[in-house]
Scaffold this active site. Structure first.
Site, PDB file in Angstrom:
ATOM      1  N   TYR A 158       2.915  17.918 -17.859  1.00 48.97           N
ATOM      2  CA  TYR A 158       4.185  17.447 -17.281  1.00 48.97           C
ATOM      3  C   TYR A 158       4.440  18.169 -15.975  1.00 48.97           C
ATOM      4  CZ  TYR A 158       7.035  14.004 -19.618  1.00 48.97           C
ATOM      5  OH  TYR A 158       7.554  12.815 -20.038  1.00 48.97           O
ATOM      6  N   GLU A 160       7.279  17.084 -13.470  1.00 47.85           N
ATOM      7  CA  GLU A 160       8.359  16.409 -12.737  1.00 47.85           C
ATOM      8  C   GLU A 160       8.720  17.193 -11.474  1.00 47.85           C
ATOM      9  OE1 GLU A 160      11.094  16.325 -15.944  1.00 47.85           O
ATOM     10  OE2 GLU A 160      10.748  14.221 -16.383  1.00 47.85           O
ATOM     11  N   ASP A 313       3.477  -4.076   2.716  1.00 51.48           N
ATOM     12  CA  ASP A 313       2.846  -3.868   1.405  1.00 51.48           C
ATOM     13  C   ASP A 313       1.384  -4.266   1.568  1.00 51.48           C
ATOM     14  OD1 ASP A 313       1.804  -4.066  -1.118  1.00 51.48           O
ATOM     15  OD2 ASP A 313       3.460  -5.223  -1.967  1.00 51.48           O
ATOM     16  N   THR A 339      -1.095  -0.527  -3.629  1.00 49.03           N
ATOM     17  CA  THR A 339      -1.719  -0.161  -4.896  1.00 49.03           C
ATOM     18  C   THR A 339      -3.013   0.566  -4.528  1.00 49.03           C
ATOM     19  OG1 THR A 339      -2.844  -2.288  -4.914  1.00 49.03           O
ATOM     20  CG2 THR A 339      -0.849  -2.122  -6.234  1.00 49.03           C
ATOM     21  N   LYS A 342      -7.077  -2.017  -5.980  1.00 49.60           N
ATOM     22  CA  LYS A 342      -7.635  -3.300  -5.514  1.00 49.60           C
ATOM     23  C   LYS A 342      -8.794  -2.988  -4.565  1.00 49.60           C
ATOM     24  CE  LYS A 342      -3.361  -5.916  -6.239  1.00 49.60           C
ATOM     25  NZ  LYS A 342      -2.250  -5.006  -6.474  1.00 49.60           N
ATOM     26  N   ARG A 348      -5.518   2.727 -11.328  1.00 50.47           N
ATOM     27  CA  ARG A 348      -4.312   1.910 -11.176  1.00 50.47           C
ATOM     28  C   ARG A 348      -3.119   2.803 -10.827  1.00 50.47           C
ATOM     29  NH1 ARG A 348      -6.125  -2.745 -13.075  1.00 50.47           N
ATOM     30  NH2 ARG A 348      -4.220  -3.777 -12.454  1.00 50.47           N
TER      31      ARG A 348
HETATM   32  C1  PLP Z   1       0.898  -7.451  -2.476  1.00 47.09           C
HETATM   33  C2  PLP Z   1       1.089  -6.841  -3.823  1.00 47.09           C
HETATM   34  N1  PLP Z   1       2.030  -5.900  -3.978  1.00 47.09           N
HETATM   35  C3  PLP Z   1       2.267  -5.333  -5.161  1.00 47.09           C
HETATM   36  C4  PLP Z   1       1.533  -5.679  -6.270  1.00 47.09           C
HETATM   37  C5  PLP Z   1       1.898  -5.093  -7.600  1.00 47.09           C
HETATM   38  O1  PLP Z   1       1.020  -4.184  -8.049  1.00 47.09           O
HETATM   39  P1  PLP Z   1       1.049  -3.755  -9.595  1.00 47.09           P
HETATM   40  O2  PLP Z   1       0.475  -4.889 -10.357  1.00 47.09           O
HETATM   41  O3  PLP Z   1       0.214  -2.523  -9.570  1.00 47.09           O
HETATM   42  O4  PLP Z   1       2.473  -3.476  -9.947  1.00 47.09           O
HETATM   43  C6  PLP Z   1       0.524  -6.635  -6.162  1.00 47.09           C
HETATM   44  C7  PLP Z   1      -0.273  -7.002  -7.349  1.00 47.09           C
HETATM   45  O5  PLP Z   1      -1.123  -7.805  -7.382  1.00 47.09           O
HETATM   46  C8  PLP Z   1       0.309  -7.242  -4.914  1.00 47.09           C
HETATM   47  O6  PLP Z   1      -0.606  -8.204  -4.753  1.00 47.09           O
END
Ligand code: PLP
Length: 557
Positions: A158, A160, A313, A339, A342, A348
Site C-alpha cells: 500500500y 497512498e 487522449d 492508456t 495499446k 493495463r
Molecule cells: C481513446 C481512448 N481513451 C480511453 C480509453 C479507455 O481506456 P480503458 O479501457 O483503459 O479505461 C480507450 C479504450 O479503448 C480509448 O480508446
C-alpha cells in the site's frame, strides 16, 4: 507456466544462434523449468529480429503447441517459485484450497497446483491468443519482462500518496520505482521535466480521463469530444435522447463534434462553430476509431478562441507518438492522457501528463495529483507502475521505433489490399495503426461479419461508421495492426490477412442470405445451429488462419 500449457515459440535469439529443433526442445524444457532461463530471454531481442521468425528459419514441421505438449511437465511449484522469488518456494504461504496438511508448513503452491481450474482457463486463453489473428486495434502483446513485474511482490504494498509523501511506511523502494516510472514517462515522450509533469497512478484510461475532468472542471462544466459513433471514446462523453450513458455526461455537460461524412475527416469547421456557441471549458482531441492524425494547431486555436483547456487522449496512438512516427500533441496540449496497454505495449494502466505552468489560472499539477488521490483513487497498483516503467524503457529503444514504423507500414499495406479488393475505407486509408472498413455498400454489417470472423479465429470488432443508424448493428469493422506486428507480421503477411478477411466476408454474405429471418438474432441463431450449411467453409478458413498465426512467436509468459 509449465510445459503442458506453454505455446511459446523460440525467440530469434535462439534462431540466430542456429539451434536445431532438438536443441530448441531442450532449451524450451529448461525455459519452462527454470526461472533463470526465463529471465535470460529478452523480448527486445526477437522484436528487432530482421524477419528471422520461426516461419522461415526453423524448418520444424510439427505445430509448436503439439510439440510442447509432448514435453514432460516440470515440478510447477519449483518453476513458479523460482521465477518470482529467485529461490525455492516460500514456506510462509496462504493455504491452497483443497490441499490438506499442517497450515504452518504450507508451501506457496504454483497456480497449477493451487487452482487447476484457473490455470486451465489461462492455458486456453493463451492458446487462443497464439492461434488467432489478433486485429483489435486497442490490443497488443506485452512483454515477458512486463508480465514478470506485474506478477511480482510489488502488488503487496500500500502506498497512498506520492513519492516522499505516503500515508504508510515501508515505501522507500516503491518511491524509487514510481520516480523511475515518472522519469521514463517524460523521457519516452521527449518532455522537459521543467515544463511537464506526469502522474503514473491512474488505473486505466477511463479513470485517467475522469481524473482530468475532476481536476479542471466544476460539475456541469462543458466538454467537447469526438462523438462516439464517429470514432470517439465513451469517456469523452456520450448520451442518447433517453439516457446519459457515460459518467462524463452525467457529471458534466457534453456536446460532441463529428466527422465530415463526405471525407471521413474531423469537421474542424463545425467544431469551431459549435465551440463558439457552446463555449466549452474543455476540448478533447483523440479517438478510439479514427484512422487519421489530429490537426493539433487548429484545435489549439479553437480552444484558445473560446478560453478552453485542450486535452489530448492519445490512448490508441501513444506508442506511435513516443516513436515519433506521427505528429506530437504535446506542443499544443495542456494535458495529455493515455492508456499504456495499446500501441505502447505495457500493462493495463493510464498516465496523465500536465503542463507545469498554470493554465487559465489553474495549477494543473496540484489539481490533477489531488484528483487522482484522494479524489478518485486509493492505493496505487505498484506492480502495474513497475510494469509501466519497464515498457517505457523499451519505448525509448531503437527497436521500438522500428516496431512502430512497421505498425504504420503494415497498416498501409492492409489498407491498400482492402481497397484493391473493392472495400470502402473511412477517410480512404490510414495514417496510423488502424483502418475502418465501411461494409454497407456490400450489404453486410459489422456485427454479422465479426461473428463469422470470430468463428474463423480472426479477432476484430464491429464499429460504427459515419452515417450509421444502429449502434448494435453498425456498418463497419475496425482492424488494427499493433498486436500482429508485435508477433513479427510484415507487409506481405498483412496482405494475406486482408485476403482471409475477404473470404470471411463472402461467407458472411452467403450466411446472411440463408438465415431464416432478417434480424441479427436470426443470423446468430442460424450460424450456431446444426443446419448451418457453411460450417465446412468456416472450418477450412479457420484452419488456414491458425496455420498462419501459429507460425509467429507470441511474447510474454
Ligand atoms: C481513446 C481512448 N481513451 C480511453 C480509453 C479507455 O481506456 P480503458 O479501457 O483503459 O479505461 C480507450 C479504450 O479503448 C480509448 O480508446
Amino acid at each position: 507456466m509449465d510445459a503442458n500449457t506453454s505455446t511459446q515459440k523460440p525467440t530469434d535469439s535462439w534462431i540466430r544462434k542456429g539451434v536445431g529443433a532438438c536443441e530448441l526442445i531442450e532449451e524450451e524444457k529448461m525455459h519452462a523449468c527454470g526461472g533463470s532461463m526465463m529471465g535470460a530471454v529478452q523480448q527486445s531481442v526477437w522484436m528487432t529480429g530482421s524477419g528471422l521468425h520461426p516461419k522461415i528459419s526453423t524448418g520444424v514441421d510439427i505445430p509448436w503447441g503439439i510439440r510442447l505438449n509432448s514435453l514432460k511437465p516440470c515440478k510447477a511449484s519449483h518453476v513458479e517459485g523460482s521465477l518470482v522469488t529467485g529461490g525455492l518456494p516460500s514456506s510462509v504461504s496462504v493455504p491452497a484450497p483443497g490441499i490438506d496438511g499442517d497450515v504452518s508448513s504450507i508451501k506457496d503452491y504454483s497456480l497449477s497446483e493451487a487452482d487447476p481450474e484457473v490455470h486451465a482457463i489461462i492455458g486456453k486463453e493463451k492458446q487462443r491468443q497464439f492461434s488467432c489473428l489478433e486485429l483489435i486495434a486497442s490490443e497488443n502483446f506485452t512483454s515477458r519482462a512486463v508480465m514478470e513485474v506485474v506478477g511480482s511482490c510489488l502488488t503487496n504494498k500500500y502506498s497512498e500518496g506520492l513519492p516522499g509523501k505516503r500515508y504508510y511506511g515501508g515505501n522507500e523502494f516503491i518511491d524509487e520505482i514510481e520516480i523511475l516510472c515518472q522519469k521514463r514517462a517524460l523521457a519516452a515522450f521527449h518532455l522537459d521535466e521543467n515544463k511537464w509533469g506526469v502522474n503514473v497512478q491512474p488505473l486505466s484510461g477511463s479513470p485517467a480521463n475522469f481524473e482530468v475532468y475532476t481536476a479542471l472542471l466544476k460539475p456541469h462544466d462543458r466538454i467537447m469530444g469526438l462523438d462516439l459513433p464517429h470514432g470517439g471514446h465513451l469517456s469523452h462523453g456520450f448520451m442518447t435522447p433517453k439516457r446519459r450513458v457515460s459518467g462524463t455526461s452525467i457529471f458534466f455537460e457534453s456536446m460532441p463534434y463529428r466527422l465530415d461524412e463526405s471525407t471521413g475527416l474531423v469537421d474542424y469547421e463545425m467544431l469551431e462553430k459549435t465551440a463558439n456557441l457552446f463555449r466549452p471549458k474543455l476540448i478533447i482531441a483523440g479517438a478510439s476509431a479514427y484512422p487519421r492524425d489530429f490537426d493539433y494547431p487548429r484545435m489549439r486555436k479553437i480552444a484558445d478562441a473560446v478560453g478552453a483547456f485542450l486535452m489530448m487522449d492519445m490512448a490508441h496512438i501513444s506508442g506511435l507518438i513516443a516513436a515519433s512516427v506521427i505528429a506530437d500533441p504535446f506542443e499544443y496540449s495542456d494535458v495529455v492522457t493515455t492508456t499504456t496497454h495499446k500501441s505502447l505495449r505495457g500493462p493495463r494502466a493510464g498516465l496523465i501528463f500536465f503542463k507545469k505552468d498554470p493554465v487559465l489560472g489553474v495549477d494543473l499539477e496540484t489539481a490533477i495529483n489531488n484528483a487522482v488521490f484522494p479524489g478518485l483513487q486509493g492505493g496505487p497498483h505498484n506492480n502495474t507502475i513497475g510494469g509501466v516503467a519497464v515498457c517505457l524503457k523499451h519505448a525509448q529503444s531503437p527497436e521500438f521505433k522500428i516496431y512502430q514504423t512497421q505498425v504504420v507500414s503494415n497498416c498501409k499495406a492492409l489498407a491498400a489490399r482492402l481497397i484493391d479488393l473493392g472495400y470502402k475505407l473511412v477517410s480512404g486509408g490510414s495514417d496510423n495503426h488502424l483502418v475502418l472498413v465501411d461494409l454497407r455498400p456490400l450489404g453486410i454489417d459489422g456485427a454479422r461479419l465479426e461473428k463469422i470472423l470470430d468463428m474463423s479465429s480472426i479477432t476484430l470488432n464491429k464499429n460504427s461508421v459515419p452515417g450509421d443508424k444502429s449502434a448494435l448493428v453498425p456498418g463497419g469493422i475496425r482492424i488494427g495492426t499493433p498486436a500482429l506486428t508485435t508477433r513479427g507480421f510484415k507487409e506481405d503477411d498483412f496482405l494475406a490477412v486482408a485476403d482471409l478477411i475477404h473470404e470471411g466476408v463472402q461467407i458472411a454474405l452467403e450466411a446472411k442470405g440463408s438465415a431464416r429471418g432478417t434480424k441479427l438474432k436470426d443470423f446468430m441463431d442460424y450460424v450456431e445451429s446444426p443446419d448451418f450449411s457453411l460450417k465446412g467453409r468456416i472450418a477450412d478458413l479457420k484452419r488456414r488462419v491458425e496455420a498462419l498465426a501459429t507460425q509467429f512467436p507470441m511474447p510474454g509468459v
